[in-house]
Design an enzyme around this catalytic site. Structure first.
Site, short mmCIF file in Angstrom:
data_model
loop_
_atom_site.label_atom_id
_atom_site.label_comp_id
_atom_site.label_asym_id
_atom_site.label_seq_id
_atom_site.Cartn_x
_atom_site.Cartn_y
_atom_site.Cartn_z
N ASP A 295 0.83 -1.20 0.00
CA ASP A 295 0.00 0.00 0.00
C ASP A 295 0.87 1.26 0.00
O ASP A 295 0.60 2.21 -0.73
CB ASP A 295 -0.95 -0.02 1.20
N ASN B 40 -1.99 -11.57 -3.46
CA ASN B 40 -1.81 -13.01 -3.56
C ASN B 40 -0.42 -13.33 -3.03
O ASN B 40 0.57 -12.87 -3.58
CB ASN B 40 -1.95 -13.48 -5.01
N ARG C 288 -10.91 9.40 -12.62
CA ARG C 288 -10.30 9.52 -11.29
C ARG C 288 -9.73 8.20 -10.79
O ARG C 288 -9.11 8.15 -9.73
CB ARG C 288 -11.35 10.01 -10.27
N LYS C 289 -9.93 7.11 -11.51
CA LYS C 289 -9.47 5.78 -11.09
C LYS C 289 -8.08 5.49 -11.65
O LYS C 289 -7.84 5.67 -12.84
CB LYS C 289 -10.44 4.69 -11.57
#
Length: 161
Positions: free
Chosen positions: A75, A102, A125-126
């Protein structure tokens, strides 16, 4: 930018309480710069590499780094990759909407590795990323991740007290 201010980094999990001997000993983020003269497009658009070294006090099972720590590494690597490669203005930030991991092989305590971050695509925006945590020589894949980050207005996402 406030992301790199000492007060922000001191309270950040990786650069604050988890940084140190036998914890996260190294987390160096590098922006990928393509210097190839080849006209061929690379198969994947690698935008950042993170050089990491972990200590011996971040384990789940004996001698194996806890999956939550690996999730935190992914992250953070993805967030920094956005920030150093795609950050466009001070009005917006990108936040994690989804992170799927995974786990492929045990990531042993005391190990050095790299996290490679790839930009898959942007849709409004993605921002879609994929990433791999692997040995420095690339011979062992410890985990793979896919993620969706969403660009949001900074003032709505970060409320000052």
């Amino acid at each position: 930018d406030d992301m790199f201010e000492a007060s922000t980094l001191d309270s950040h999990a990786i650069f604050g309480p988890l940084l140190g001997a036998n914890l996260i000993e190294r987390f160096n983020v590098f922006k990928r710069v393509n210097i190839s003269q080849s006209k061929e497009q690379p198969k994947r658009n690698e935008i950042a590499v993170v050089d990491i070294k972990l200590g011996t006090r971040l384990n789940g099972h004996g001698g194996v780094v806890h999956g939550g720590i690996i999730s935190l590494l992914f992250d953070t690597a993805l967030g920094f990759a956005y920030h150093i490669c795609l950050y466009e203005d001070k009005e917006n930030i990108a936040v994690t909407a989804n992170l799927k991991i995974n786990f492929r092989a045990p990531f042993r305590e005391g190990s050095e590795a790299v996290v490679r971050v790839y930009l898959d695509r942007i849709e409004g925006r993605k921002i879609f990323f994929s990433s791999v945590l692997e040995s420095k020589d690339g011979s062992v894949v410890y985990a793979e991740a896919t993620s969706l980050f969403i660009k949001v207005n900074r003032s709505k996402a970060v409320k000052n007290n």
